[in-house]
Design an enzyme around this catalytic site. Structure first.
Site, short mmCIF file in Angstrom:
data_model
loop_
_atom_site.label_atom_id
_atom_site.label_comp_id
_atom_site.label_asym_id
_atom_site.label_seq_id
_atom_site.Cartn_x
_atom_site.Cartn_y
_atom_site.Cartn_z
CB CYS A 383 28.44 35.03 -17.06
SG CYS A 383 28.92 34.25 -18.22
CG HIS A 510 24.07 36.07 -16.73
ND1 HIS A 510 25.13 37.81 -17.26
CD2 HIS A 510 25.02 35.80 -17.73
CE1 HIS A 510 25.90 37.13 -17.52
NE2 HIS A 510 25.97 36.09 -18.37
CD GLU A 512 23.55 39.56 -13.69
OE1 GLU A 512 24.04 39.62 -15.45
OE2 GLU A 512 23.71 38.75 -13.04
#
EC number: 6.3.4.2
Length: 539
Positions: A383, A510, A512
């Site tokens: 990001c 993102h 994750e």
């Protein structure tokens, strides 16, 4: 009939109610049941999206674009489910919807009160989670601690649920604390007794107690707690401090928690026993990693552990795949300068720059990214990290010295990162970002495509307001930057990479948020593989 499990906490906060809820959810899921996880947060914010990370920690994002409590990340990673807007409810959302209905005249001129209107709305959110997910079991965690003023409407609502859906369909699990007094060398049960007494005073009799303690709780103390709380001693479970989160559901299974739950709720589970073989292998791997890999995380909120919890978890997930312990060193971006960057990064095997908002620390991020690029240190940007990697490339490779992000410098001549077109007239801050799951087309022959095992299209979660300025695409490509992931309409740059580097990849999304202990997300898998120099070692 859907079954409902409500997880409450007493004595102190941060006991691990979310881990308890997740562990029960994992055991039930591994018995073949469909489980829906839900978190009620007592704060009046609509969601945590506008909250300072130092106040709340990480903001987790679901597929449908809900900005949610970080506990949803624990649910997704530990239970391996996908959460949604039905999974996170705040007091703010409850009051917002109640007031909207009042304005529409839905209450026909009646006086709007906490009971029944607010409590009915809370119950409606629980029931809606069950209906929209067609689930066998809804596990709802009630944020805060029994006795908190803010939690009172939620406690009243879940009390009423037992009567409305039937006592055979509701179970109350209360997580409490048994402190160990080192001076006296003994555990104390009084806080637990008082916590349960407070819970019973509002009409909720817990059906199971989870005793959080740093020391094993002796049987005679469990018997005493049972006597004072009216909870059968067989339904009093201990939850000791554990070296690994993987230990918790395994400990619960050893104590028969899942069997007690299905017995109490009269659930006929498809599997008589939860299959935890893979979980045990993960637990063994996590405790016995052969190698070590040092990763440096340069961020804005490094002082708070929870600010990057999904990122650090995703790094560890990838580490398990390579049989390597990931040692994460966090450095405040503001502390990095041209003078000290070499010293700060001299021992690192990989650099990761995660997301964030605002201008603080941007120069330090850019400086660290430049050092990683010039010294071929594996780099992963997420990001804001992707945006700063683009600015760094523009300044130091394209020699656009005034290159910047419009977020940092709105009137910048070379705004490499610009405000998205649909954001220009946006006046509100909360809930207006580009949020949720979006597709990206991956370019053949790139490291990114390799990270995702050759997939042509991926779906990843986003949370941003700015994007790469497309007028610079051609110049970047000529200088050696590859746009390895693009939105299907060819408008939004999702991933950039420098293909001839060991690993230099940065994503606007993102990654994750979709990582799992047994299935590390693609970019993290590629990043740790490059940083460690190891081969995949499946467990």
């Amino acid at each position: 009939m859907t079954k409902y499990i409500f997880v409450t906490g007493g004595v102190v906060s941060s006991l691990g109610k979310g881990i308890t809820a997740s562990s029960i959810g994992r055991l039930l899921k591994n018995r073949g049941l469909k489980v829906t996880m839900q978190k009620f947060d007592p704060y009046i914010n609509i969601d945590p999206g506008t909250m300072n990370p130092y106040q709340h920690g990480e903001v987790f994002v679901t597929d449908d674009g809900t900005e949610a409590d970080l506990d949803l990340g624990h649910y997704e990673r530990l239970v391996d489910v996908r959460t949604s807007k039905y999974s996170n409810v705040t007091t703010g959302k409850i009051y917002q919807e109640v007031l909207q209905r009042e304005r529409r005249g839905d209450y026909h001129g009646g006086t709007v009160q906490v009971i029944p209107h607010v409590t009915n709305m809370i119950k409606e959110k629980v029931m809606r989670a069950a209906q929209m997910t067609d689930t066998d079991v809804v596990i709802s965690e009630i944020g805060g601690t029994v006795g908190d003023m803010e939690s009172t409407p939620f406690m009243e609502a879940i009390r009423q649920m037992r009567r409305e859906v039937g006592s055979e369909n509701v179970m109350y699990v209360h997580v409490t604390f048994v402190p160990y007094l080192r001076a006296a060398k003994e555990l104390k049960s009084k806080p637990t007794q008082q916590s349960v007494s407070m819970l019973r005073s509002i009409g909720i009799q817990p059906n199971m107690l989870v005793l959080r303690s740093e020391m094993p709780v002796p049987q005679e103390m469990k018997d005493k707690i049972s006597t004072f709380t009216d909870v059968p001693v067989d339904y009093i479970v201990e939850s000791l401090d554990a070296p690994s989160l993987f230990d918790v559901p395994l400990s619960y299974q050893e104590q028969g928690v899942d069997q007690k739950v299905v017995d109490f709720l009269h659930i006929d589970s498809p599997k008589p026993v939860a299959d935890m073989d893979e979980w045990r292998r993960m637990d063994e791997r996590a405790k016995n990693l052969k190698y070590k890999t040092k990763i440096t995380l340069v961020g804005k909120y490094v002082e708070l552990e929870d600010a990057y919890i999904s990122v650090t978890d995703a790094l560890h997930h990838a580490g398990y795949l390579y049989n390597s312990k990931i040692e994460v060193e966090k450095i405040q971006a503001e502390d990095i300068t041209e003078d000290n960057v070499a010293e700060l990064l001299k021992d690192t095997q990989g650099l990761i720059v995660p997301g964030g908002f605002g201008t603080r620390g941007l120069d330090g991020m850019i400086t660290s990214i430049k050092y990683a690029r010039e010294h071929d240190i594996p780099f992963l940007g997420i990001c804001l990290g992707m945006q700063m990697a683009s600015v760094e490339f523009a300044r130091n490779v394209l020699h656009l010295e005034d290159a910047n992000s419009a977020e940092a410098e709105p009137n910048c001549k070379n705004n490499i990162i610009d405000l998205m077109a649909d954001q220009r007239d946006q006046e509100k801050i909360g809930g207006t970002l580009r949020l949720g799951l979006y597709p990206a087309m991956l370019k053949a022959g790139t490291k990114t495509r390799e990270c995702y095992d050759g997939q042509e299209v991926i779906q990843e979660r986003h949370r941003h307001r700015y994007e790469f300025n497309n007028k610079y695409r051609e110049d970047f490509e000529k200088a050696g930057m590859t746009f390895s992931g693009i939105s299907p309409d060819n408008h939004l740059v999702e991933i950039v990479e420098i293909t001839d580097k060991k690993f230099f990849v940065a994503a606007q999304y993102h990654p994750e948020f979709l990582s799992r202990p047994n299935r590390p997300e693609g970019l993290f898998k590629g990043f740790i593989g490059a940083a460690s120099g190891l081969q995949v070692d499946k467990f």
